[in-house]
Design a protein around this motif. Structure first.
Motif, short mmCIF file in Angstrom:
data_model
loop_
_atom_site.label_atom_id
_atom_site.label_comp_id
_atom_site.label_asym_id
_atom_site.label_seq_id
_atom_site.Cartn_x
_atom_site.Cartn_y
_atom_site.Cartn_z
N THR A 47 0.84 -1.21 0.00
CA THR A 47 0.00 0.00 0.00
C THR A 47 0.87 1.26 0.00
OG1 THR A 47 -1.66 -1.26 1.20
CG2 THR A 47 -1.97 1.12 1.14
N GLU A 74 -4.96 -5.15 -2.34
CA GLU A 74 -5.79 -6.22 -1.78
C GLU A 74 -6.33 -7.13 -2.88
OE1 GLU A 74 -5.42 -3.37 -0.29
OE2 GLU A 74 -5.12 -3.98 1.80
N GLY A 151 -5.13 0.67 7.55
CA GLY A 151 -5.49 -0.37 8.51
C GLY A 151 -6.92 -0.86 8.34
N1 ASP Z 1 -3.43 -2.32 3.01
C1 ASP Z 1 -4.08 -1.30 3.78
C2 ASP Z 1 -3.04 -0.53 4.59
O1 ASP Z 1 -1.87 -0.79 4.50
C3 ASP Z 1 -5.17 -1.83 4.63
C4 ASP Z 1 -4.73 -2.81 5.70
O2 ASP Z 1 -3.66 -3.40 5.61
O3 ASP Z 1 -5.49 -3.03 6.64
O4 ASP Z 1 -3.40 0.36 5.30
#
Ligand code: ASP
Ligand code: MG
Length: 410
Positions: A47, A74, A151
């Motif tokens: 990300t 994702e 997150g």
């Molecule tokens: N990939 C996204 C992030 O790094 C969501 C997650 O990992 O929860 O924020």
């Protein structure tokens, strides 16, 4: 037979080998007779890489396009995980946010889930498949891709668990549970076997990064039992659940610290109605959240007041010019700033029914010679602002002073 949601974070799907590990875990759970929905994050670092690309293209990328990019992390992880399950002899199908469908509002990069349709997940499960759902992403009412904030896969997992009436939501991560405090600075920290939603919410908002705050809010609202555990071992992690007597008996469940706030001290404001309304109204207008606030009579003169407050360090630069402008207008001669501070907090349900907890916290700090610059409390939390150089000392003293080093049955 149970219906179980298993969410795997970025490190748990961080490589091809680790995805195979996820696949074996999901298949093993399915073989026990459970129906399994797997939610995946993007592979670790992905990300950040994607958002970095967007920022290389333009300084302030368009939020809608950001989400189109960010959601691919994702998408890749979901398809690879489904392949891994198939490769290990299982059956699986990946599903994206719009396929499920996870309907959100239109706030790109920080969308909130409105509704989730369960039918696609149920029909996948009925066919004996493991449903592998891409976390973090949804779709707004116009069919545009949205994401749920950093997150956000935790929130996808808990919201899906609530929507399909799952028996539990397992959050697999790179730590084996929620700890009484940060083990990196306090060697006697230990894993908490069970913690209430409310305590977890306080800890998450104080910067404990194991769960996105929104996911805990949803778990609490719908009573989803959440199990935070390691994807690298089989040991029990931490259950986040509703309150009961055993949880209430523990006065302090955890000690947290937050180094992300800065202190602002407006010296000698006019002491009359409307002054703080104007000061904090100005901050609210700029969308800047303030945390601790204290007002007292100014040292300089009795018809003047000093106001001290804290805000996120990341907002300070942006906030400085208009804090100074408003403070001056309100009669202040000087605004002081301090970034060398930390907020240390104790959190526990038992505080509701036990008196003297704050006083005990202050005594422990005093015994270590630590000066307290500001205090704030809620029903189940007491926070003290102190000089950052005392962080480790304060955390260890509070942790041991409130008996957290010893295992407690909850
Ligand atoms: N990939 C996204 C992030 O790094 C969501 C997650 O990992 O929860 O924020
Ligand atoms: Mg996470």
């Amino acid at each position: 037979m149970a219906l179980v949601v298993q969410k795997f974070g970025g490190t748990s799907v961080g490589s091809i080998d680790r995805m195979r590990n996820v696949a074996r875990r999901a298949i093993a759970a399915q073989k026990k007779g459970d129906k399994i929905v797997v939610i995946v994050s993007a592979m670790s670092g992905e990300t950040n890489r994607l958002l970095g690309l967007a920022h290389q293209m333009v300084a302030v990328p368009d939020a809608r396009e950001m989400d189109v990019i960010a959601a691919t992390g994702e998408q890749v992880a979901a398809a690879l995980t489904a392949m891994a399950i198939q490769n290990e002899g299982g059956q699986a199908r990946s599903l994206l946010g719009h396929q499920v469908k996870i309907l959100t509002d239109g706030a790109f990069t920080k969308a909130r889930i409105k509704t989730i349709e369960g039918s696609k997940i149920f029909s996948t499960l009925e066919q004996g498949q493991i449903a592998v759902v891409a976390g973090f992403q949804g779709v707004n009412e116009h069919g545009d891709i949205t994401t749920l904030g950093r997150g956000g896969s935790d929130t996808s997992a808990v919201a899906i668990a609530a929507a399909i009436g799952a028996d539990a939501c397992e959050i697999y991560t790179d730590v084996d549970g929620v700890y009484t405090t940060d083990p990196n600075i306090c060697p006697s920290a230990r894993k908490i076997p069970r913690i209430s939603y409310e305590e977890m919410l306080e800890l998450a908002s104080l910067g404990a990064k194991v769960l996105q705050i929104r996911s805990v809010e949803i778990a609490m609202k719908y009573g989803v039992p959440v199990h935070v555990r390691s994807s690298f071992s089989d040991v029990e992690g931490t259950w986040v659940t509703g309150e009961d007597k055993a949880l209430e008996d523990v006065v302090v469940a955890g000690v947290a610290y937050d180094k992300n706030e800065a202190r602002v001290h407006c010296v000698g404001l006019n002491d009359k109605p409307g002054v703080v309304a104007e000061l904090f109204g100005a901050m609210a207008d700029k969308n800047i959240s303030v945390d601790m606030i204290i007002q007292n009579v100014s040292k300089e003169s009795h018809d003047r007041a000093d106001v001290t407050f804290t805000l996120a360090k990341t907002d300070l630069l942006r906030a400085k010019p208009f804090i100074e402008e408003v403070a001056k207008r309100l009669g202040s001669q000087e605004v002081r700033y301090d970034e060398d501070i930390v907020k240390v907090s104790i959190v526990g349900l038992g505080m509701r029914s036990h008196a003297g907890i704050a006083a005990k916290m202050f005594r422990i700090m005093a015994a270590e010679g630590i000066n307290i610059q500001a205090i704030s409390t809620s029903e189940i939390k007491v926070s003290c602002l102190i000089h950052a150089k005392y962080t480790e000392l304060a955390v260890r003293a509070l942790h041991d002073g409130f008996g957290l080093a010893k295992a407690v049955e909850r």
